[in-house]
Design an enzyme around this catalytic site. Structure first.
Site, mmCIF file in Angstrom:
data_model
loop_
_atom_site.group_PDB
_atom_site.id
_atom_site.type_symbol
_atom_site.label_atom_id
_atom_site.label_comp_id
_atom_site.label_asym_id
_atom_site.label_seq_id
_atom_site.Cartn_x
_atom_site.Cartn_y
_atom_site.Cartn_z
ATOM 1 N N HIS A 68 0.960 -1.283 0.129
ATOM 2 C CA HIS A 68 -0.085 0.052 -0.211
ATOM 3 C C HIS A 68 1.143 1.447 -0.010
ATOM 4 C CE1 HIS A 68 -4.183 -1.840 1.375
ATOM 5 N NE2 HIS A 68 -3.941 -1.921 0.305
ATOM 6 N N ARG A 72 -12.005 -3.362 -12.136
ATOM 7 C CA ARG A 72 -11.950 -4.354 -10.783
ATOM 8 C C ARG A 72 -13.275 -4.015 -10.055
ATOM 9 N NH1 ARG A 72 -6.452 -1.751 -10.216
ATOM 10 N NH2 ARG A 72 -4.922 -3.024 -10.681
ATOM 11 N N ARG A 130 -13.834 -6.925 -15.465
ATOM 12 C CA ARG A 130 -13.293 -8.298 -14.759
ATOM 13 C C ARG A 130 -14.162 -8.660 -13.901
ATOM 14 N NH1 ARG A 130 -7.799 -8.687 -11.645
ATOM 15 N NH2 ARG A 130 -9.102 -7.616 -10.238
ATOM 16 N N GLU A 144 -2.734 -15.648 -15.079
ATOM 17 C CA GLU A 144 -2.120 -15.445 -13.852
ATOM 18 C C GLU A 144 -1.395 -16.528 -13.376
ATOM 19 O OE1 GLU A 144 -4.748 -12.429 -11.488
ATOM 20 O OE2 GLU A 144 -6.309 -13.980 -12.848
ATOM 21 N N ASN A 175 1.377 -9.434 -11.509
ATOM 22 C CA ASN A 175 1.525 -9.333 -10.149
ATOM 23 C C ASN A 175 1.366 -10.629 -9.706
ATOM 24 O OD1 ASN A 175 1.861 -6.760 -10.465
ATOM 25 N ND2 ASN A 175 -0.379 -6.065 -9.559
ATOM 26 N N ASP A 176 0.182 -11.476 -9.982
ATOM 27 C CA ASP A 176 -0.139 -12.667 -9.504
ATOM 28 C C ASP A 176 0.915 -13.753 -10.081
ATOM 29 O OD1 ASP A 176 -1.876 -12.803 -7.263
ATOM 30 O OD2 ASP A 176 -3.469 -12.287 -8.580
ATOM 31 N N ARG A 232 3.660 -11.373 -2.583
ATOM 32 C CA ARG A 232 4.402 -9.995 -2.916
ATOM 33 C C ARG A 232 3.903 -9.173 -1.760
ATOM 34 N NH1 ARG A 232 0.246 -6.893 -6.091
ATOM 35 N NH2 ARG A 232 -1.685 -7.979 -6.311
ATOM 36 N N CYS A 270 -2.057 -6.022 -17.497
ATOM 37 C CA CYS A 270 -2.729 -5.056 -16.553
ATOM 38 C C CYS A 270 -1.942 -4.885 -15.219
ATOM 39 C CB CYS A 270 -4.138 -5.396 -16.441
ATOM 40 S SG CYS A 270 -4.478 -7.086 -15.716
#
Length: 590
Positions: free
Chosen positions: A208, A315, A351, A449, A472-473, A483, A520
């Site tokens: 974050h 999202r 999504r 992913e 990311n995944d 992560r 993305c």
């Protein structure tokens, strides 16, 4: 992984408290930019015991302490949100999540019960929040994957408020923050007070604090070992968020050099405005679409201002942060329709809910020890078909202008895709018997992913209208590195050769099937990655809108044919350090 940065021969990395010695430290660059200022140290919290007892006559006063503290924190969060017009959507979402946690009736009632059992307020808060953290620690769901970290940040703020330990935000004006870690709420306050940069010992690129720093355009460097011990209060600093280099006690020549760089960066930012209406294509006219990641309706305005080519990722699970349950079809339809209408005629990729097994109220009968490898993404949707069907119907209704696409999360098996498409087709068949207008041929694509999705991408491509790679995944599943876990930050590396080969394999399968492929994840906006991704055959990049003009500026300088040769060479390398050295040299040569 980091690339080497040249450090002058007269450098030293001895204790920075020697205020007359110039020295250098290195960390992970998590938010680009350069900051010059003095150090502001944020003290590490003191140890608080979790088993302190109270007498029976103190119970009511301790419960009152908790209630007063909750009220104080509510006021604090509301004050931060009152400046929402100046905050990015990612900042608002995080603060709103914290406010939901601090008002969670279940958690607060358990805290009161612990006090009635004889524990003081601090012990009750620690005990309950640690229990809740243990339930969410392994989650990677889009909505809930940060829940453990969120709980920890709220717990620390709760304890500080109980003890009336209020940070001295105002003294951080024009200073560079140095800390073990910083809570997102504190970072908002420090930013408002005028802090100009961040150095932390812990944290990940996808944490974050890193996300907020990028949103605030504050230079940030994370993973700096012993930073709070080496750097003393008031020490002169230069931090380079492009390379991860920290210079303490910089001499006059280095200060002048960085003053020039800062001036050049500001001129460059102002010049990007001219690119809003310029088509995003390489020097040899190869088109690359720049799409927006949408979390909130406010993001649409940013996408329109920067000239985005549409929304590459909506999202939908961000909806759930404001609801106690899955929104009904009508509520979902209103949200999706507004996004589709405002971005028309550009495409909008919605999504389906990318959530997991952390909320038992959603119908999952057992607690999972490792939800990250459990019933998440498309698995969750196929298990909860009523939820899935309701969402599909809402999306279909919003597709009336035929600019909407459906994207399925976390697909790892061809049978998941086939089953999901059957449910979608059943909804279309049902709609055809009504007088509703919708897109009968709505495109359906998937997120890539997992390694299994990459290795079977040739089969999946035959059943998909498009691919989108969630780097990311894909990175954490390929490298088995969470992560969100500070302990394995050094292993989470999207430039790892194995991750890049996964991306290349998926791109090749998409090209062979004649379908578009986008990225993305965080890698899509990484400055060094642009020529590599284009060279591997990625045709669309979906990022926060704020990154689009800088991305476009890089794309306009790239030769597509040369980028393919570059990608071929880099895919033969065995080290991410070597790969990044080449990519960063490409940037420096521009």
């Amino acid at each position: 992984m980091l690339t080497e940065t040249h450090i002058p021969d007269n450098s030293t990395t001895v204790n920075g408290k020697n205020r007359n010695t110039q020295g250098f430290l290195k960390g992970i660059p998590s938010s680009s930019g350069i900051a010059v200022g003095n150090a502001f140290l944020i003290e590490t919290e003191t140890f608080i015991p979790s088993d302190s007892k109270i007498s029976a006559d103190m119970i009511e006063s301790e419960i009152t302490r908790i209630k007063n503290t909750i009220e104080h924190l509510n006021n604090d969060y509301t004050e931060v949100l009152s400046n929402s017009q100046f905050l990015g959507s990612s900042v608002i979402s995080i603060i709103e999540t914290y406010q939901l946690i601090i008002n969670d009736t279940f958690i607060n009632n358990n805290i009161f019960n612990r006090i009635r059992e004889g524990y003081d307020s601090e012990s009750a808060v620690i005990g309950e929040y640690e229990l809740q953290k243990s339930m969410f620690r392994n989650s990677k769901d889009q909505l809930l994957r940060e829940r453990s970290i969120d709980l920890d940040n709220v717990k620390r703020r709760f304890l500080a408020a109980l003890r009336h330990h209020i940070p001295d935000y105002e003294s951080a004006k024009d200073k560079i923050l140095v800390a073990l870690t910083i809570s997102p709420t504190d970072l908002v306050k420090y930013k408002e007070a005028g802090a100009i940069g961040i150095i932390t010992e812990m944290g990940g690129i996808a944490s974050h604090v890193s996300i907020l720093a990028r949103s605030f355009e504050m230079p940030a460097i994370i993973g700096v070992k012993d930073a709070a011990k080496i750097i003393s209060v008031g020490l002169g600093l230069i931090i380079d968020g492009f390379t991860g280099l920290i210079i303490y006690n910089p001499d006059l020549s280095i200060r002048k050099r960085y003053d020039v760089r800062i001036s050049d960066i500001e001129k460059h930012k102002k010049s990007l405005g001219r690119l809003v209406k310029v088509k995003s294509e390489t020097l040899d006219k190869h088109r690359i679409k720049l799409l927006a990641n949408i979390d909130r309706l406010d993001d649409i305005k940013s996408a329109l201002i920067t000239g985005s080519d549409g929304a590459g990722l909506v999202r939908t699970e961000s909806f759930l942060a404001h609801c106690d349950k899955i929104p009904d079809e009508e509520v979902q339809y209103g949200w999706y329709r507004e996004i589709a209408d405002r971005l028309y005629p550009n495409p909008v990729t919605i999504r389906c809910f990318d959530i997991g097994s952390d909320k038992f109220s959603l119908g999952i009968p057992i607690h999972e020890n490792n939800p990250a490898l459990g019933l998440r993404g498309i698995r969750f949707l196929l298990y909860n078909r009523d939820v899935f069907t309701t969402q599909i119907k809402a999306i279909l209704r919003a597709s009336v202008n035929k600019n909407v696409k459906i994207m399925l999360p976390m697909v790892s098996d061809i049978h998941e895709l086939i089953t999901a498409k059957k449910i979608i087709n059943d909804c279309i068949t049902a709609f055809n018997k009504t007088d509703l207008f919708f897109d009968n041929n709505i495109p359906v694509g998937i997120m890539i992913e997992t390694p299994s999705a990459v290795l079977t991408a040739d089969y999946l491509a035959k059943e998909s209208d498009f691919f989108s790679i969630g780097t990311n995944d894909l990175t954490q599943y390929t490298l088995a590195a969470d992560r969100t876990n500070d302990l394995v930050t050094e292993f989470y590396d999207s430039f790892h050769p194995s991750v890049l080969k996964m991306i290349s394999m998926a791109a090749q399968s998409a090209k062979k099937a004649g379908i578009p492929i986008s990225i993305c994840g965080e890698l899509a906006g990484h400055a060094a990655a642009t020529p590599l991704l284009i060279g591997m055959g990625i045709s669309e990049l979906s990022t926060p809108p704020a990154l689009h003009l800088e991305l476009k500026n890089r794309i306009l300088k790239i030769n597509y044919q040369e980028s393919k040769i570059l990608a071929g060479r880099l895919l033969q390398m065995s080290s991410s350090d070597d790969i990044l050295k080449v990519l960063e040299s490409e940037i420096n040569d521009e």
